[in-house]
Enzyme design. Structure first.
Site, PDB file in Angstrom:
ATOM      1  N   PRO A  63       0.886  -1.260  -0.010  1.00  0.00           N
ATOM      2  CA  PRO A  63      -0.053  -0.067  -0.160  1.00  0.00           C
ATOM      3  C   PRO A  63       0.824   1.138   0.066  1.00  0.00           C
ATOM      4  CG  PRO A  63      -0.063  -0.960   2.132  1.00  0.00           C
ATOM      5  CD  PRO A  63       0.767  -2.096   1.273  1.00  0.00           C
ATOM      6  N   GLN A  72      -6.405  -0.821   2.670  1.00  0.00           N
ATOM      7  CA  GLN A  72      -6.011  -0.511   4.242  1.00  0.00           C
ATOM      8  C   GLN A  72      -6.576   0.899   4.648  1.00  0.00           C
ATOM      9  OE1 GLN A  72      -1.695   1.200   4.491  1.00  0.00           O
ATOM     10  NE2 GLN A  72      -1.249  -0.891   5.413  1.00  0.00           N
ATOM     11  N   CYS A 115       3.109   3.303   9.093  1.00  0.00           N
ATOM     12  CA  CYS A 115       3.466   4.567   8.751  1.00  0.00           C
ATOM     13  C   CYS A 115       4.505   5.110   9.760  1.00  0.00           C
ATOM     14  CB  CYS A 115       2.182   5.484   8.154  1.00  0.00           C
ATOM     15  SG  CYS A 115       2.575   6.876   7.710  1.00  0.00           S
ATOM     16  N   LYS A 174      -0.279  -4.746   9.350  1.00  0.00           N
ATOM     17  CA  LYS A 174       0.947  -4.124   8.569  1.00  0.00           C
ATOM     18  C   LYS A 174       1.811  -3.693   9.791  1.00  0.00           C
ATOM     19  CE  LYS A 174       3.543  -2.256   4.612  1.00  0.00           C
ATOM     20  NZ  LYS A 174       4.559  -1.509   5.268  1.00  0.00           N
ATOM     21  N   ASN A 220       8.474  -7.679   4.355  1.00  0.00           N
ATOM     22  CA  ASN A 220       8.714  -6.528   3.660  1.00  0.00           C
ATOM     23  C   ASN A 220      10.070  -5.561   3.934  1.00  0.00           C
ATOM     24  OD1 ASN A 220       7.182  -3.259   3.976  1.00  0.00           O
ATOM     25  ND2 ASN A 220       8.166  -4.186   2.132  1.00  0.00           N
TER      26      ASN A 220
END
Length: 487
Positions: A25, A81, A110, A149, A210
Site C-alpha cells: 500500500p 488499508q 506508517c 502491517k 517487507n
C-alpha cells in the site's frame, strides 16, 4: 447462502490464492492503474493506498474517488488499508469497504510525521490495549478477514510479543516491515530479516516480509531466510513494476503501458507525474531540462509528450553507444533500464541483514554544530537553488532567529500575546475565558460586550409590529365611522 469467513492459512490459500508477490500500500501511488500494471507483470496481490477511516466514513466523495469508482474484475485479490485510532470509526469504515475487497488491513507501519500528528500508523505500536480492541471488534463485525502491517521494535523479543498480541486479537495475516519507525528517509538503513524470521516462527498465521527487495533474487533469498509466505515490495516496485517477473525492461515500455492504462482508468495527474519521476529517475539526472518540463506540464497529453521525448533521447544514446562505454558508470544497467534507486544514507552501512544493521541506522538528528555552515560547498542541492534565487540568504544556524516557546505546546509564541502562548493555544484560552488578545487579533470579550449592548438596545425599542397593528385598527374604525355618517 453466505459463505463462512475464512481464517489464517485457509484465507491465504483460497481467497488470496497463495499470493507470494505482493505490491505494498503506497499513498497516492498504488492506485488502480498502477495495480493493474503490476498485476500484468507478476504481482499476485495488491493493496489500495492507505485510506483515512474517519474521512472515509463521513465523506461520500472520498469513498467514491478512492474505492467505489475503482472497481475492476482484474483487480483481485485486493486488500483495502485504513489508518485509524478509534475502534468504532475503524469498523464503520471497514463495513463500508468490505464488499469491494477481500480483506481489510490496519496500517500500523506508517512512520511519517503526518502519522505522528494524526496519531496513527507506527505511532500506535505502544498502545496494545487500543490495538487489541480495534482488531477484536473488526474481527467480530466484518464479513472479511482483518490483517495488519507493522514495523518492528529494536528488540526481537518485544516484536514477537507484539505480533502474538495482534494474532490473539483476531489478525488473520501479518505483514512485517523489518525496520523500526525511526528508520526512514536517509536513515532507512537495512531491514532486519532476523526480526521477520522470529515473528514467522512465533505465530500461526501467514506472514509477509517487507524490506530490502530490489530484484526477484531478493524475493527468493528473503523467503528462504525468513520463511515468510510472501514478500511485499514498495520502493523497488515503483522503480521497476516488472520486478516480480525477474525482468529489467526499458523504462518507456513500462511508462507507455502505464499511460495507456491511465487513459482507461483515470487518476489524479499528480499520481501519474510521480510515477514517471520514479520510472525515469536515473535518466532525469542526465536530462535536467526534461525534468523541469515533466514537473511543469498540466495535462496527461503533456506528460505523454515528455515521456515520448525522453524515449527519443534514450534511443539516440543507445544507437551511439560504444561497446566500451557499456561497462562504465555506477549503475548496474544503462540509465534507460528499470532498476533500483539506492537512497543515499549514513556512511556507516551494514552489508548483512540483522540487528547490527538496524542499530547502525538508528541514529538521531545531527547536532547544530554539524549542520551546514552556509558555505556553498556544504549546502544541499535544494539550499543551493535557494541561494541562487536569493544570494543574501544564509543557512548558518548561529544566525537563525531564536524564538521564545509557547508555555503549553512548545511552538513559537506570539511576541505580543497577552498569555505568552502560540496562536492556537491562545485562541483556545481566550475563547474559554472570554478574553481579548490584541497581539493575535482575538477579540472574544469585545465582541461579547458588543452583543450584550445590542441586545439591551433592542429590548428598549417599542415593538414595531404592535404599532403597525394599532395603526391599521385605527384606520379601519375611522373608515367605518365615515361610512355610517354618509348613510
Amino acid at each position: 447462502m453466505k459463505m463462512p469467513k475464512l481464517k489464517g492459512f485457509e484465507f491465504w490459500r483460497n481467497t488470496l490464492r497463495g499470493a507470494r508477490y505482493v505490491v505494498a500500500p503506497m499513498v497516492d501511488q498504488s492506485e488502480l492503474a498502477w495495480r493493474l500494471l503490476c498485476r500484468r507483470h507478476g504481482a499476485q496481490l495488491c493493496y489500495t493506498p492507505m485510506l483515512h477511516a474517519q474521512v472515509f466514513v463521513r465523506d461520500a466523495n472520498y469513498r467514491k474517488e478512492n474505492l467505489y469508482c475503482e472497481v475492476c474484475p482484474e483487480d483481485r485479490p485486493l486488500i483495502v488499508q485504513f489508518c485509524a485510532n478509534d475502534p468504532e470509526v475503524f469498523v464503520q469504515a471497514a463495513l463500508l469497504a468490505q464488499d469491494y475487497c477481500d480483506a481489510i488491513d490496519l496500517n500500523l507501519g506508517c512512520p511519517q510525521m503526518i502519522a505522528k500528528r494524526g496519531h496513527y500508523g507506527a505511532f500506535l505500536q505502544e498502545e496494545w490495549d487500543l490495538l487489541q480492541r480495534m482488531i477484536t471488534l473488526a474481527n467480530e463485525k466484518l464479513s472479511v478477514p482483518i490483517t495488519c502491517k507493522i514495523r518492528v521494535f529494536p528488540e526481537i523479543a518485544k516484536t514477537v510479543k507484539y505480533a502474538q498480541l495482534l494474532e490473539a486479537a483476531g489478525c488473520q495475516l501479518l505483514t512485517v516491515h523489518g525496520r523500526t519507525k525511526e528508520q526512514k528517509g536517509p536513515l532507512a538503513g537495512v531491514a532486519s530479516w532476523e526480526h521477520i524470521q522470529a515473528v514467522r516462527k512465533s505465530v500461526n498465521i501467514p506472514v509477509f516480509a517487507n524490506g530490502n527487495i530490489q530484484y526477484l533474487s531478493d524475493v527468493e533469498r528473503c523467503i528462504q531466510k525468513t520463511g515468510a509466505h510472501g514478500v511485499m515490495s514498495a520502493e523497488g516496485n515503483l522503480h521497476n513494476p516488472a520486478l516480480f517477473e525477474g525482468r529489467n525492461p526499458v523504462v518507456w515500455e513500462m511508462a507507455e503501458e502505464y499511460l495507456e492504462i491511465v487513459q482507461q482508468y483515470p487518476c489524479p495527474l499528480s499520481y501519474v507525474r510521480a510515477h514517471l519521476f520514479k520510472l525515469w529517475h536515473h535518466t532525469l539526472q542526465i536530462h535536467q531540462q526534461l525534468r523541469d518540463e515533466l514537473a511543469k506540464v498540466k495535462t496527461l497529453e503533456g506528460l505523454v509528450a515528455v515521456n515520448k521525448e525522453l524515449k527519443l533521447h534514450c534511443q539516440e544514446e543507445m544507437a551511439n553507444l560504444k561497446e566500451e562505454d557499456k561497462r562504465k558508470g555506477a549503475l548496474p544497467f544503462s540509465h534507460w533500464i528499470c532498476q533500483p534507486y539506492m537512497r543515499p544514507g549514513p556512511k556507516e552501512t551494514c552489508k548483512e541483514n540483522g540487528t547490527k544493521a538496524m542499530e547502525g541506522s538508528n541514529r538521531g538528528k545531527r547536532a547544530l554544530e554539524d549542520e551546514d555552515d552556509g558555505s556553498s560547498d556544504s549546502l544541499s542541492k535544494n539550499k543551493q537553488k535557494k541561494k541562487l534565487r536569493n544570494p543574501n540568504k544564509t543557512f548558518d544556524p548561529s544566525l537563525k532567529p531564536k524564538y521564545a516557546k509557547c508555555d503549553q505546546c512548545g511552538n513559537p509564541k506570539g511576541n505580543k500575546c497577552v498569555f505568552n502562548l502560540c496562536r492556537g493555544c491562545c485562541k483556545k484560552r481566550a475563547f474559554r475565558e472570554t478574553a481579548d488578545c490584541p497581539g493575535h487579533g482575538l477579540l472574544f470579550k469585545t465582541k461579547y460586550e458588543k452583543s450584550l449592548l445590542w441586545k439591551s438596545s433592542q429590548s428598549n425599542l417599542p415593538n414595531t409590529e404592535t404599532i403597525a397593528q394599532k395603526g391599521e385598527m385605527k384606520e379601519t374604525r375611522l373608515l367605518k365611522e365615515s361610512i355610517d355618517g354618509v348613510a
